[in-house]
Structures are given as structure tokens and as C-alpha cells.
Design a protein around this motif. Structure first.
Motif, PDB file in Angstrom:
ATOM      1  N   ILE A 192       0.797  -1.086  -0.120  1.00 40.32           N
ATOM      2  CA  ILE A 192       0.000   0.146   0.048  1.00 40.32           C
ATOM      3  C   ILE A 192       1.020   1.009  -0.068  1.00 40.32           C
ATOM      4  O   ILE A 192       0.561   2.110  -0.732  1.00 40.32           O
ATOM      5  CB  ILE A 192      -0.906   0.019   1.264  1.00 40.32           C
ATOM      6  CG1 ILE A 192      -2.171  -1.144   1.156  1.00 40.32           C
ATOM      7  CG2 ILE A 192      -1.794   1.362   1.196  1.00 40.32           C
ATOM      8  CD1 ILE A 192      -2.856  -1.462   2.357  1.00 40.32           C
ATOM      9  N   SER A 209       1.212   3.991  -3.070  1.00 42.54           N
ATOM     10  CA  SER A 209       0.563   5.222  -2.800  1.00 42.54           C
ATOM     11  C   SER A 209       1.472   6.363  -3.152  1.00 42.54           C
ATOM     12  O   SER A 209       1.323   7.628  -3.328  1.00 42.54           O
ATOM     13  CB  SER A 209       0.358   5.314  -1.434  1.00 42.54           C
ATOM     14  OG  SER A 209      -0.929   4.489  -1.080  1.00 42.54           O
ATOM     15  N   PHE A 226      -5.262  -1.074  -8.120  1.00 40.59           N
ATOM     16  CA  PHE A 226      -6.230  -2.215  -8.064  1.00 40.59           C
ATOM     17  C   PHE A 226      -5.364  -3.276  -6.892  1.00 40.59           C
ATOM     18  O   PHE A 226      -5.803  -3.628  -5.842  1.00 40.59           O
ATOM     19  CB  PHE A 226      -6.272  -3.275  -9.115  1.00 40.59           C
ATOM     20  CG  PHE A 226      -7.403  -2.630 -10.026  1.00 40.59           C
ATOM     21  CD1 PHE A 226      -8.614  -1.897  -9.442  1.00 40.59           C
ATOM     22  CD2 PHE A 226      -7.264  -2.489 -11.380  1.00 40.59           C
ATOM     23  CE1 PHE A 226      -9.655  -1.588 -10.454  1.00 40.59           C
ATOM     24  CE2 PHE A 226      -8.054  -1.845 -12.132  1.00 40.59           C
ATOM     25  CZ  PHE A 226      -8.952  -1.300 -11.591  1.00 40.59           C
ATOM     26  N   HIS A 272      -5.444  -1.967  -3.209  1.00 42.06           N
ATOM     27  CA  HIS A 272      -6.780  -2.296  -2.880  1.00 42.06           C
ATOM     28  C   HIS A 272      -6.864  -3.733  -2.238  1.00 42.06           C
ATOM     29  O   HIS A 272      -7.480  -4.149  -1.307  1.00 42.06           O
ATOM     30  CB  HIS A 272      -8.080  -1.881  -3.543  1.00 42.06           C
ATOM     31  CG  HIS A 272      -8.265  -0.289  -3.234  1.00 42.06           C
ATOM     32  ND1 HIS A 272      -9.165   0.235  -2.457  1.00 42.06           N
ATOM     33  CD2 HIS A 272      -7.707   0.636  -4.205  1.00 42.06           C
ATOM     34  CE1 HIS A 272      -9.273   1.364  -2.782  1.00 42.06           C
ATOM     35  NE2 HIS A 272      -8.412   1.760  -3.793  1.00 42.06           N
ATOM     36  N   LEU A 315      -5.133  -4.006   1.041  1.00 51.83           N
ATOM     37  CA  LEU A 315      -6.129  -3.339   2.000  1.00 51.83           C
ATOM     38  C   LEU A 315      -6.889  -4.485   2.306  1.00 51.83           C
ATOM     39  O   LEU A 315      -7.188  -4.761   3.483  1.00 51.83           O
ATOM     40  CB  LEU A 315      -6.568  -2.048   1.455  1.00 51.83           C
ATOM     41  CG  LEU A 315      -7.969  -1.503   2.520  1.00 51.83           C
ATOM     42  CD1 LEU A 315      -6.896  -1.268   3.839  1.00 51.83           C
ATOM     43  CD2 LEU A 315      -8.422  -0.362   1.755  1.00 51.83           C
ATOM     44  N   ALA A 316      -7.678  -5.158   1.264  1.00 49.51           N
ATOM     45  CA  ALA A 316      -8.786  -6.170   1.638  1.00 49.51           C
ATOM     46  C   ALA A 316      -8.124  -7.221   2.489  1.00 49.51           C
ATOM     47  O   ALA A 316      -8.351  -8.023   3.172  1.00 49.51           O
ATOM     48  CB  ALA A 316      -9.329  -6.777   0.379  1.00 49.51           C
ATOM     49  N   THR A 323     -15.308  -8.797  -1.652  1.00 53.36           N
ATOM     50  CA  THR A 323     -14.620  -7.606  -2.158  1.00 53.36           C
ATOM     51  C   THR A 323     -13.408  -8.085  -3.037  1.00 53.36           C
ATOM     52  O   THR A 323     -13.196  -7.412  -4.247  1.00 53.36           O
ATOM     53  CB  THR A 323     -14.143  -6.565  -1.288  1.00 53.36           C
ATOM     54  OG1 THR A 323     -15.376  -6.305  -0.528  1.00 53.36           O
ATOM     55  CG2 THR A 323     -13.486  -5.570  -2.050  1.00 53.36           C
ATOM     56  N   GLU A 324     -12.888  -8.923  -2.706  1.00 56.18           N
ATOM     57  CA  GLU A 324     -11.530  -9.820  -3.570  1.00 56.18           C
ATOM     58  C   GLU A 324     -12.139 -10.310  -4.724  1.00 56.18           C
ATOM     59  O   GLU A 324     -11.522 -10.319  -5.598  1.00 56.18           O
ATOM     60  CB  GLU A 324     -10.748 -10.507  -2.390  1.00 56.18           C
ATOM     61  CG  GLU A 324     -10.142  -9.995  -1.171  1.00 56.18           C
ATOM     62  CD  GLU A 324      -9.149 -10.791  -0.752  1.00 56.18           C
ATOM     63  OE1 GLU A 324      -8.554 -11.779  -1.380  1.00 56.18           O
ATOM     64  OE2 GLU A 324      -8.367 -10.305   0.209  1.00 56.18           O
ATOM     65  N   LEU A 351     -12.450  -7.519  -6.960  1.00 52.68           N
ATOM     66  CA  LEU A 351     -11.037  -6.938  -7.074  1.00 52.68           C
ATOM     67  C   LEU A 351     -10.189  -7.717  -8.257  1.00 52.68           C
ATOM     68  O   LEU A 351      -9.688  -7.223  -9.183  1.00 52.68           O
ATOM     69  CB  LEU A 351     -10.195  -6.377  -6.093  1.00 52.68           C
ATOM     70  CG  LEU A 351     -10.755  -5.565  -5.225  1.00 52.68           C
ATOM     71  CD1 LEU A 351      -9.914  -5.478  -3.857  1.00 52.68           C
ATOM     72  CD2 LEU A 351     -10.557  -4.203  -5.833  1.00 52.68           C
ATOM     73  N   TYR A 405     -11.721   4.032 -10.379  1.00 57.88           N
ATOM     74  CA  TYR A 405     -12.246   4.290  -9.183  1.00 57.88           C
ATOM     75  C   TYR A 405     -13.790   3.471  -8.939  1.00 57.88           C
ATOM     76  O   TYR A 405     -14.149   3.253  -7.962  1.00 57.88           O
ATOM     77  CB  TYR A 405     -12.096   5.981  -8.904  1.00 57.88           C
ATOM     78  CG  TYR A 405     -11.132   6.433  -8.228  1.00 57.88           C
ATOM     79  CD1 TYR A 405     -10.963   6.326  -6.859  1.00 57.88           C
ATOM     80  CD2 TYR A 405      -9.995   6.820  -8.975  1.00 57.88           C
ATOM     81  CE1 TYR A 405      -9.827   6.721  -6.217  1.00 57.88           C
ATOM     82  CE2 TYR A 405      -8.806   7.370  -8.416  1.00 57.88           C
ATOM     83  CZ  TYR A 405      -8.685   7.380  -6.983  1.00 57.88           C
ATOM     84  OH  TYR A 405      -7.636   7.824  -6.479  1.00 57.88           O
ATOM     85  N   VAL A 463     -13.406   0.006  -8.167  1.00 56.30           N
ATOM     86  CA  VAL A 463     -12.886  -0.455  -6.926  1.00 56.30           C
ATOM     87  C   VAL A 463     -14.091   0.168  -5.922  1.00 56.30           C
ATOM     88  O   VAL A 463     -14.326  -0.750  -4.926  1.00 56.30           O
ATOM     89  CB  VAL A 463     -11.705   0.656  -6.541  1.00 56.30           C
ATOM     90  CG1 VAL A 463     -11.340   0.356  -4.908  1.00 56.30           C
ATOM     91  CG2 VAL A 463     -10.476  -0.136  -7.220  1.00 56.30           C
ATOM     92  N   TRP A 508     -16.377  -2.441  -3.212  1.00 55.61           N
ATOM     93  CA  TRP A 508     -16.174  -2.557  -1.696  1.00 55.61           C
ATOM     94  C   TRP A 508     -17.936  -2.296  -1.230  1.00 55.61           C
ATOM     95  O   TRP A 508     -18.290  -2.998  -0.608  1.00 55.61           O
ATOM     96  CB  TRP A 508     -15.537  -1.321  -1.122  1.00 55.61           C
ATOM     97  CG  TRP A 508     -14.135  -1.729  -1.078  1.00 55.61           C
ATOM     98  CD1 TRP A 508     -13.244  -1.315  -2.001  1.00 55.61           C
ATOM     99  CD2 TRP A 508     -13.401  -2.466   0.068  1.00 55.61           C
ATOM    100  NE1 TRP A 508     -12.088  -1.610  -1.488  1.00 55.61           N
ATOM    101  CE2 TRP A 508     -11.928  -2.353  -0.569  1.00 55.61           C
ATOM    102  CE3 TRP A 508     -13.544  -2.896   1.134  1.00 55.61           C
ATOM    103  CZ2 TRP A 508     -11.017  -2.868   0.472  1.00 55.61           C
ATOM    104  CZ3 TRP A 508     -12.738  -3.360   1.658  1.00 55.61           C
ATOM    105  CH2 TRP A 508     -11.227  -3.442   1.255  1.00 55.61           C
TER     106      TRP A 508
END
Length: 311
Positions: free
Chosen positions: A48, A52, A64, A67, A70-71, A112-113, A116, A144, A147, A151
Motif C-alpha cells: 500500500i 501510494s 487495484f 486495494h 487493503l482487503a 470484495t476480493e 477486485l 475508481y 474499486v 467494496w
């Protein structure tokens, strides 16, 4: 109202047994799980951070991937800390509300995964099959949108299942023979009619699992057709390397999930189910950053730069 079968008092907590047959090895087992959890958190936070801040990693694929990292953090954090307590105490209670919250977080992140991974396969399809239109098609608005919808849709779908679970009565037992509050163990304890909940799960599996899986298959069929159409061997290898990591992650993710939710939740197969669930929850998020970094020179270069700056 949630009641037990003996005195009709509300069930306020469940007892999670974990891997009771491994209680004699609880300290090495605890150490291994704790180490894997710590490494998973560090690896995914690193991904991440790199995505970033690194100018090299600003393409949609890495967006992607950030995220997905993060998941993975949310996934392991919703399960593993409580699981570590279960290991040390050789079983541990969990409040009813916390149990449903754990199921909600787990279910939401798993869905979510799925989305993604489907979005990432579509990104690879555009990059390989439509390279001239890739930048214009996979623009900031689309990435965006993919993503955010991943979620929002996932947690909305799981909210429906959660509301149905909350209406069930639990009166047979409060003992969960698993290491977390998964869907099947909770239904096993209910004395209500669970037909509606099962139908709901079957219906929701279509937009969450089936459609996403079909999208991934269609994307990769198109990708492979394009790759085989490349005349040079080096060109084919170079093109395939851009999507090989994602393909491996998809295979591990869907393979584990397929086994978990098709193996019967009874007898000897219960142990198999719990072990595959352990691999799915603990090992997969640990391996994902490694798989994506193993053959990715941009990530490797960003990691070296990050280490030099940190040092």
C-alpha cells in the motif's frame, strides 16, 4: 430471540473450539500463526505504501493491487487475533454480536476480493488485447468506479445475509467447531428454518462468485488467444509475464474457496474444511504480495528504493 434448548434463555456468546486436536502443540502453533500474521500485515502495508508513493507504481494494475492488499489486511485482522486467543486458551468464547460482526467483515472482504480480482483481470485484458486504447479505457473514473463498487456491493450483499442470520434462533448448542464464525458453523447451531438463508446465499453467489469467475475466464481466454498470436517466443513470454502473477493468485483464491464451500461440513471432512480455511485466510494474504513481487521488476525496484530511503 436467540435461545438455547435447555432453559430458553438468550444465547449471548458462542464457544469457538479451534483446532482442538492440536492443543498439545499450541505454543509452536501460536508462534507460527502469529509470525505469519505479522508478516502479512507488514507485507501488505508495504505494498500500500509503495503504490501510494512510488512514481513507478501509478498504473491501474498497481492501484487495484493496493486495494487487494487493503482487503487482505482487513481479512486477516478480522479473524487471526481472535484465533490466536482460541489457540492459547484451547478454545475461547465470543459474544453473539461480535461473532456476527466477524462474519460480516469476513464475508464482505471475501466478496470484495472476488470483484477486485475480476477488475484486475479486465485491466490485464485491456492492457494486452487492446493496448492502443488501454489508457483511454482504463481511465481514472473507471478504476475508481470499479474499486468503489467492489467494496460497496460486497458489503451490501453481505448485509442482506447478516440480517437473515440475525433473525435465526440458536438453541441446539453454542459450540462452534471451527476457528471463526463462518456461515456453515453458524447454520449448524440454529434450530430455525434456514431455508431462506441458504436460498439467499445461493442467489448472491451468482453476482459475487459466478459472474466474477466467468469474467475472469473470458478475460484470460482472450488474453491467451492474443498471446498465442504473437510470433516471437520472447514476445509471448514477456506478455504472459505481465499477467502470470494475477493468474496464480486467482487460481489459489478460487481453488481454496471452491474446496471450502463444497467439502461437507461433517466428520473427518470438517478437519479438511478447517485446514483449507486456514490456508485461505492466513496463507493466501501472506503469499499475494510475494507472488506479485517475485517477477515484478517495478515493485522490486520500488522496494529497494524504499529500503534505501528508510535506511
Amino acid at each position: 430471540m436467540k435461545v438455547d434448548n435447555v432453559n430458553s434463555t438468550p444465547v449471548t456468546e458462542f464457544l469457538i473450539l479451534g483446532f482442538s486436536s492440536w492443543n498439545g502443540y499450541k505454543f509452536p502453533f501460536f508462534s507460527v500463526i502469529f509470525m505469519m500474521y505479522s508478516m502479512t500485515i507488514c507485507e501488505n502495508f508495504l505494498i500500500i505504501s509503495l503504490v501510494s508513493t512510488s512514481p513507478r507504481l501509478q498504473s491501474p494494475m498497481y492501484f487495484f493491487l493496493g486495494h487487494l492488499a487493503l482487503a487482505d489486511i482487513v481479512l486477516v485482522t478480522s479473524i487471526v487475533p481472535k484465533f490466536l486467543e482460541v489457540i492459547i486458551r484451547e478454545g475461547s468464547t465470543i459474544p453473539y454480536v461480535e461473532c456476527l460482526a466477524q462474519f460480516y467483515l469476513y464475508g464482505g472482504v471475501v466478496c470484495t476480493e472476488c470483484y477486485l480480482l475480476s477488475a484486475m483481470s479486465y485491466d490485464r485484458y485491456l492492457a494486452i488485447c487492446k493496448p492502443l486504447h488501454y489508457i483511454s479505457m482504463m481511465n481514472v473514473k473507471l478504476r475508481y468506479g470499479l474499486v468503489i463498487s467492489s467494496w460497496v456491493l460486497s458489503f451490501t450483499f453481505v448485509s442482506i445475509t447478516l440480517s437473515l442470520l440475525a433473525e435465526l434462533d440458536f438453541c441446539n448448542s453454542n459450540i462452534i467447531d471451527h476457528f471463526f464464525c463462518d456461515f456453515a458453523p453458524l447454520l449448524e447451531l440454529s434450530c430455525s428454518d434456514t431455508t431462506g438463508v441458504n436460498i439467499n446465499m445461493t442467489v448472491l453467489s451468482v453476482p459475487v462468485i459466478l459472474i466474477n469467475f466467468v469474467c475472469i475466464i473470458v478475460s484470460y481466454v482472450s488474453i491467451f488467444i492474443t498471446i498465442f498470436g504473437i510470433s516471437s517466443t520472447s514476445g509471448r513470454q514477456k506478455t504472459f509475464s505481465t499477467c502470470s502473477s494475477h493468474l496464480v493468485v486467482v487460481a489459489i483464491y478460487y481453488g481454496s474457496m471452491f474446496i471450502i464451500y463444497t467439502v461437507p461440513y461433517r466428520g473427518y471432512l470438517l478437519t479438511v474444511n478447517k485446514f483449507i480455511s486456514l490456508v485461505f485466510i492466513v496463507l493466501t494474504p501472506l503469499l499475494n504480495p510475494i507472488i506479485y513481487s517475485l517477477r515484478n521488476k517495478e515493485i522490486q525496484a520500488s522496494v529497494r528504493r524504499y529500503m534505501r530511503v528508510s535506511g
